[in-house]
Design a protein around this motif. Structure first.
Motif, PDB file in Angstrom:
ATOM      1  N   ILE A 142      83.437  -0.725 -61.540  1.00  0.00           N
ATOM      2  CA  ILE A 142      82.469  -0.017 -60.704  1.00  0.00           C
ATOM      3  C   ILE A 142      81.230   0.263 -61.549  1.00  0.00           C
ATOM      4  N   THR A 143      80.059   0.021 -60.975  1.00  0.00           N
ATOM      5  CA  THR A 143      78.801   0.349 -61.636  1.00  0.00           C
ATOM      6  C   THR A 143      78.171   1.516 -60.902  1.00  0.00           C
ATOM      7  N   SER A 144      78.346   2.711 -61.473  1.00  0.00           N
ATOM      8  CA  SER A 144      77.740   3.905 -60.885  1.00  0.00           C
ATOM      9  C   SER A 144      76.285   4.049 -61.289  1.00  0.00           C
ATOM     10  N   CYS A 145      75.957   3.554 -62.472  1.00  0.00           N
ATOM     11  CA  CYS A 145      74.573   3.626 -62.927  1.00  0.00           C
ATOM     12  C   CYS A 145      73.694   2.684 -62.093  1.00  0.00           C
ATOM     13  N   SER A 146      72.445   2.651 -62.446  1.00  0.00           N
ATOM     14  CA  SER A 146      71.503   1.806 -61.724  1.00  0.00           C
ATOM     15  C   SER A 146      71.970   0.353 -61.696  1.00  0.00           C
ATOM     16  N   GLU A 147      71.608  -0.347 -60.642  1.00  0.00           N
ATOM     17  CA  GLU A 147      72.021  -1.743 -60.438  1.00  0.00           C
ATOM     18  C   GLU A 147      71.688  -2.628 -61.637  1.00  0.00           C
ATOM     19  N   ASN A 148      70.614  -2.310 -62.357  1.00  0.00           N
ATOM     20  CA  ASN A 148      70.199  -3.188 -63.453  1.00  0.00           C
ATOM     21  C   ASN A 148      71.068  -3.039 -64.695  1.00  0.00           C
ATOM     22  N   GLU A 149      72.143  -2.245 -64.617  1.00  0.00           N
ATOM     23  CA  GLU A 149      73.128  -2.269 -65.691  1.00  0.00           C
ATOM     24  C   GLU A 149      73.776  -3.653 -65.775  1.00  0.00           C
ATOM     25  N   ILE A 150      73.778  -4.382 -64.658  1.00  0.00           N
ATOM     26  CA  ILE A 150      74.158  -5.795 -64.662  1.00  0.00           C
ATOM     27  C   ILE A 150      72.849  -6.575 -64.775  1.00  0.00           C
ATOM     28  N   PRO A 151      72.558  -7.160 -65.937  1.00  0.00           N
ATOM     29  CA  PRO A 151      71.204  -7.660 -66.216  1.00  0.00           C
ATOM     30  C   PRO A 151      70.860  -8.936 -65.460  1.00  0.00           C
ATOM     31  N   ASP A 152      69.565  -9.161 -65.384  1.00  0.00           N
ATOM     32  CA  ASP A 152      69.016 -10.374 -64.777  1.00  0.00           C
ATOM     33  C   ASP A 152      67.603 -10.536 -65.329  1.00  0.00           C
ATOM     34  N   PRO A 153      67.161 -11.774 -65.630  1.00  0.00           N
ATOM     35  CA  PRO A 153      65.834 -11.949 -66.233  1.00  0.00           C
ATOM     36  C   PRO A 153      64.679 -11.571 -65.318  1.00  0.00           C
ATOM     37  N   ASN A 154      64.946 -11.388 -64.031  1.00  0.00           N
ATOM     38  CA  ASN A 154      63.872 -11.130 -63.086  1.00  0.00           C
ATOM     39  C   ASN A 154      63.746  -9.657 -62.709  1.00  0.00           C
ATOM     40  N   ILE A 155      64.576  -8.795 -63.312  1.00  0.00           N
ATOM     41  CA  ILE A 155      64.520  -7.378 -62.966  1.00  0.00           C
ATOM     42  C   ILE A 155      64.357  -6.548 -64.236  1.00  0.00           C
ATOM     43  N   PRO A 156      63.893  -5.312 -64.102  1.00  0.00           N
ATOM     44  CA  PRO A 156      63.661  -4.487 -65.303  1.00  0.00           C
ATOM     45  C   PRO A 156      64.941  -4.272 -66.097  1.00  0.00           C
ATOM     46  N   PRO A 157      64.853  -4.240 -67.426  1.00  0.00           N
ATOM     47  CA  PRO A 157      66.031  -3.958 -68.257  1.00  0.00           C
ATOM     48  C   PRO A 157      66.566  -2.554 -67.987  1.00  0.00           C
ATOM     49  N   HIS A 158      67.864  -2.425 -68.074  1.00  0.00           N
ATOM     50  CA  HIS A 158      68.525  -1.126 -67.912  1.00  0.00           C
ATOM     51  C   HIS A 158      67.934  -0.115 -68.898  1.00  0.00           C
ATOM     52  N   LEU A 159      67.641   1.078 -68.422  1.00  0.00           N
ATOM     53  CA  LEU A 159      67.129   2.220 -69.181  1.00  0.00           C
ATOM     54  C   LEU A 159      65.623   2.163 -69.424  1.00  0.00           C
ATOM     55  N   SER A 160      64.954   1.103 -68.981  1.00  0.00           N
ATOM     56  CA  SER A 160      63.539   0.920 -69.310  1.00  0.00           C
ATOM     57  C   SER A 160      62.604   1.735 -68.440  1.00  0.00           C
TER      58      SER A 160
END
Length: 428
Positions: A142-160
């Motif tokens: 389960i990913t409770s944190c923001s969706e970008n905890e699962i990375p992708d080159p087209n979305i902002p890095p987690h915690l940024s």
């Protein structure tokens, strides 16, 4: 295999992930399964209060001197910094503590799993605990944190906290993050090797499950990924609001009975900055609103503080009930409050401190579900204007109403329980 299954929930030792898992477990129990919880001793009683069995796994040295309050006080000066300038202090130290928690947990976790003998393991954490992957039954992330905890080159890095269109910031932040986290990550990879796991790419502390991954994130706010997530393995829950039966009566306050109701909560982390909380309370006292302020475990800090007549402070509020009744919520961007505001259609002013609060604040702002403000670098006029905008802006009001309708019709708890049963049926 899905009938009467034993499901072990293992959330992070924090109230956000814990209570999210409670919501799913409630539905699983109603369907005849036996949910149990694995947790740090510091969370004792949290799950028992909802009628669930608890199994304890220490995640830190019980003889350590440094506590949560000391950690907060040390980092309060860092809360004012931009996300990229928090990397070599708060973020690095937090990941160091997270790796230590995994090292501690692995000393007793295998025995606890043997005691429970689960048919399915559901983990809501930011780091891999090898035993959960190796136990021999399906495991779900389960990913409770923001969706970008699962990375992708087209979305902002987690915690940024970067905006979706700020690609230059992506690269700057990610490069700095990987440099700062190098030593901690090497220690983590050594830990993985000791437990028979392959090393992770630098910066990653968890992998996705080959069985199922549940994202609490609202679909209407999701980013446009370069690599779309496979729906056979990744499902959005549109929040996951637990069942509560708490009532609440707003106390008599020195404001009109029909004045807008504001709720302010910065969670257990932000409540520690009592100087800022007092400044906010004093500001709210100048406004013609009814105001409820959650001061957490620091109520004693207000013994000699004159609370304005239109403000009520408490160490705890039944948050879902209050958010449902509030006209505007001011919060720190924590995932539970982030999702609850959207679920109940309440505009938010998000003043982030750290972690994914930065990402949630930016996403609320750029999708017109509320406003992002710096946690302390604001004037009275700016904050008053932000509240007025949340109360009156038609675009914001329409967006939160549509998202609330979407989230409530989705019923993330039931969706999650159904998906867990599918995993049991397919892989059990």
């Amino acid at each position: 295999m899905s009938d009467g299954a034993t499901i072990a929930f293992f959330p992070e030792a924090a109230y956000g992930p814990a209570l999210n898992s409670v919501g799913i477990a409630q539905v699983c129990r109603d369907r005849g399964h036996e949910p149990v919880f694995i947790c740090d001793p510091s969370m004792e009683g949290v799950f028992e209060d909802y009628g669930f069995e608890e199994h304890y796994v220490p995640m830190s040295d019980p003889d350590a001197d440094a506590g949560w309050e000391e950690f907060i006080n040390t980092h309060i000066p860092n809360f004012d910094k931009d996300p990229i300038d928090q990397l070599d202090n708060y973020v690095e130290e937090t990941y160091d503590a997270i790796v230590a928690s995994a090292e501690w947990a692995e000393t007793e976790l295998p025995e606890v799993l043997d005691e429970i003998d689960p048919d399915l393991i559901v983990v809501d954490n930011v780091i891999l605990y090898p035993s959960t992957k190796q136990y021999g039954v399906p495991w779900v992330r389960i990913t409770s944190c923001s969706e970008n905890e699962i990375p992708d080159p087209n979305i902002p890095p987690h915690l940024s906290g970067a905006r979706a269109d700020d690609v230059e910031h992506y690269h700057e932040f990610q490069g700095r993050y990987e440099d700062v986290i190098e030593d901690v990550h090497e220690r983590f990879n050594d830990f993985l090797e000791e437990h028979g796991e392959d090393p992770y790419p630098r910066g990653l502390f968890y992998e996705t499950s080959p069985y199922l991954n549940l994202l609490k994130y609202p679909e209407r706010l999701r980013w446009d990924r370069w690599n779309e997530l496979d729906p056979d393995r990744f499902q959005y829950l549109n929040g996951c609001i637990r069942e509560e039966n708490e009532s609440y009566e707003v106390p008599d306050l020195d404001a009109a009975d029909d004045a807008p109701l504001l709720y302010l909560s910065f969670g257990s982390l932000g409540a520690g900055d009592t100087d800022l909380m007092k400044r906010l309370i004093e500001f709210l006292g100048t406004q013609e609103y009814r105001c409820l302020v959650n001061v957490g475990d620091y109520e004693d800090a207000y013994n000699d503080f004159e609370v304005p007549g239109n403000v009520a402070i408490e160490s705890w509020f039944p948050q879902q009930t209050v958010i449902d009744r509030a006209d505007v919520v001011i919060h720190h961007g924590g995932n539970n409050t982030f999702n609850e505001c959207l679920y109940y259609g309440t505009p938010a002013i998000v003043m982030p401190y750290v972690w994914d609060g930065h990402d949630n604040a930016t996403r609320v702002d750029e999708t017109d579900h509320g406003i992002k403000l710096h946690r302390s670098n604001w004037t009275d006029d700016e904050l008053a204007g932000a509240i007025e905008t949340c109360l009156t802006d038609e675009t914001i009001r329409e967006n939160v109403d549509r998202t609330a309708e979407d989230m409530q019709s989705s019923d993330g708890r039931k969706k999650a329980a159904t998906l867990l049963e599918d995993v049991l049926e397919t892989h059990g």
